[in-house]
Write a protein that holds these residues in place. Structure first.
Motif, PDB file in Angstrom:
ATOM      1  N   UNK A  26       6.249   5.021  -3.912  1.00 51.25           N
ATOM      2  CA  UNK A  26       6.737   4.698  -5.252  1.00 51.25           C
ATOM      3  C   UNK A  26       7.767   3.569  -5.201  1.00 51.25           C
ATOM      4  N   UNK A  27       8.542   3.515  -4.131  1.00 50.62           N
ATOM      5  CA  UNK A  27       9.534   2.450  -3.999  1.00 50.62           C
ATOM      6  C   UNK A  27       8.899   1.097  -3.728  1.00 50.62           C
ATOM      7  N   UNK A  28       7.899   1.064  -2.845  1.00 47.28           N
ATOM      8  CA  UNK A  28       7.388  -0.251  -2.415  1.00 47.28           C
ATOM      9  C   UNK A  28       6.004  -0.588  -2.953  1.00 47.28           C
ATOM     10  N   UNK A  29       5.187   0.399  -3.307  1.00 53.24           N
ATOM     11  CA  UNK A  29       3.864   0.126  -3.869  1.00 53.24           C
ATOM     12  C   UNK A  29       2.804  -0.247  -2.858  1.00 53.24           C
ATOM     13  N   UNK A  30       3.095  -0.154  -1.577  1.00 49.11           N
ATOM     14  CA  UNK A  30       2.150  -0.514  -0.527  1.00 49.11           C
ATOM     15  C   UNK A  30       2.048   0.660   0.440  1.00 49.11           C
ATOM     16  N   UNK A  36       5.446   2.683   7.150  1.00 48.59           N
ATOM     17  CA  UNK A  36       6.464   2.076   8.018  1.00 48.59           C
ATOM     18  C   UNK A  36       7.857   2.578   7.661  1.00 48.59           C
ATOM     19  N   UNK A  37       8.158   2.661   6.362  1.00 48.09           N
ATOM     20  CA  UNK A  37       9.469   3.144   5.932  1.00 48.09           C
ATOM     21  C   UNK A  37       9.693   4.586   6.359  1.00 48.09           C
ATOM     22  N   UNK A  69      16.542   2.458   4.052  1.00 42.53           N
ATOM     23  CA  UNK A  69      15.538   1.695   4.804  1.00 42.53           C
ATOM     24  C   UNK A  69      14.810   0.740   3.867  1.00 42.53           C
ATOM     25  N   UNK A  70      14.436   1.224   2.679  1.00 40.39           N
ATOM     26  CA  UNK A  70      13.774   0.374   1.683  1.00 40.39           C
ATOM     27  C   UNK A  70      14.666  -0.801   1.281  1.00 40.39           C
ATOM     28  N   UNK A  71      15.920  -0.507   0.923  1.00 42.45           N
ATOM     29  CA  UNK A  71      16.826  -1.562   0.473  1.00 42.45           C
ATOM     30  C   UNK A  71      17.125  -2.551   1.598  1.00 42.45           C
ATOM     31  N   UNK A 103       2.361  -1.395 -14.069  1.00 43.68           N
ATOM     32  CA  UNK A 103       3.764  -1.012 -13.911  1.00 43.68           C
ATOM     33  C   UNK A 103       4.239  -1.345 -12.502  1.00 43.68           C
ATOM     34  N   UNK A 104       3.398  -1.091 -11.508  1.00 43.61           N
ATOM     35  CA  UNK A 104       3.752  -1.402 -10.116  1.00 43.61           C
ATOM     36  C   UNK A 104       4.025  -2.893  -9.956  1.00 43.61           C
ATOM     37  N   UNK A 105       3.178  -3.739 -10.566  1.00 41.58           N
ATOM     38  CA  UNK A 105       3.369  -5.188 -10.470  1.00 41.58           C
ATOM     39  C   UNK A 105       4.672  -5.602 -11.146  1.00 41.58           C
TER      40      UNK A 105
END
Length: 171
Positions: A26-30, A36-37, A69-71, A103-105
């Motif tokens: 949900x954070x990165x969309x991939x 990886x995160x 990690x995301x940030x 929404x993801x885009x």
């Protein structure tokens, strides 16, 4: 780990991996980047497990690690290596705003902290206080990041801004 806590760590990871992966996605969309995160978070968790396992709110701490990690990835510096040259542009926002990919885009075009706040608040259903704890900031910061992020999303999606209703007794 010499104290035999590997089994506790593995039990924790098996019980929480799907939830961590969902939050990361949900954070990165991939899906690949989400994996990886989660992997990076679980690696850091393993190193600190003897200390973290004794905490009252292990889940909260691990989710904070994941968001960090995301940030950190979004603040990638020159010292991080990318295999691809250039940074692909997110796809243009077209279609029905109710669609997930649209929404993801739009979310991908927001600054990382606004993106994290909106995902945690509305897609992960976290309270303002929980998000503030996860991001290590004040509740006021979460509220302002939410307001700015929603304003930017409305602009990107072409959604009209809500108008203030005037009650019949007041003009």
């Amino acid at each position: 780990m010499p104290d035999g806590s590997d089994s506790d760590y593995l039990a924790y990871v098996h019980g929480r991996a799907a939830e961590l992966r969902r939050t990361a996605y949900l954070l990165c969309g991939d899906p690949h980047q989400a994996d990886d995160f989660v992997q990076e978070t679980l690696t850091k968790l393993y190193v600190r497990w003897p200390r973290i396992a004794k905490m009252d709110n292990v889940d909260g701490y691990v989710h904070t690690m994941l968001v960090r990690v995301f940030l950190d990835d979004r603040r990638r510096g020159w010292w991080k290596v990318r295999l691809l040259t250039g940074h692909p542009e997110p796809p243009p926002v077209e279609g029905n705003p109710e669609d997930g990919p649209v929404i993801r885009a739009a979310l991908a075009k927001l600054p990382p902290r606004q993106q994290a706040v909106l995902v945690l608040r509305y897609l992960c259903d976290r309270s303002v206080r929980e998000v503030a704890d996860l991001l290590r900031c004040t509740e006021g910061t979460v509220k302002s990041q939410t307001a700015h992020g929603l304003t930017r999303l409305r602009t990107l999606l072409g959604v009209p801004f809500p108008t203030a209703a005037v009650s019949p007794g007041r003009r």
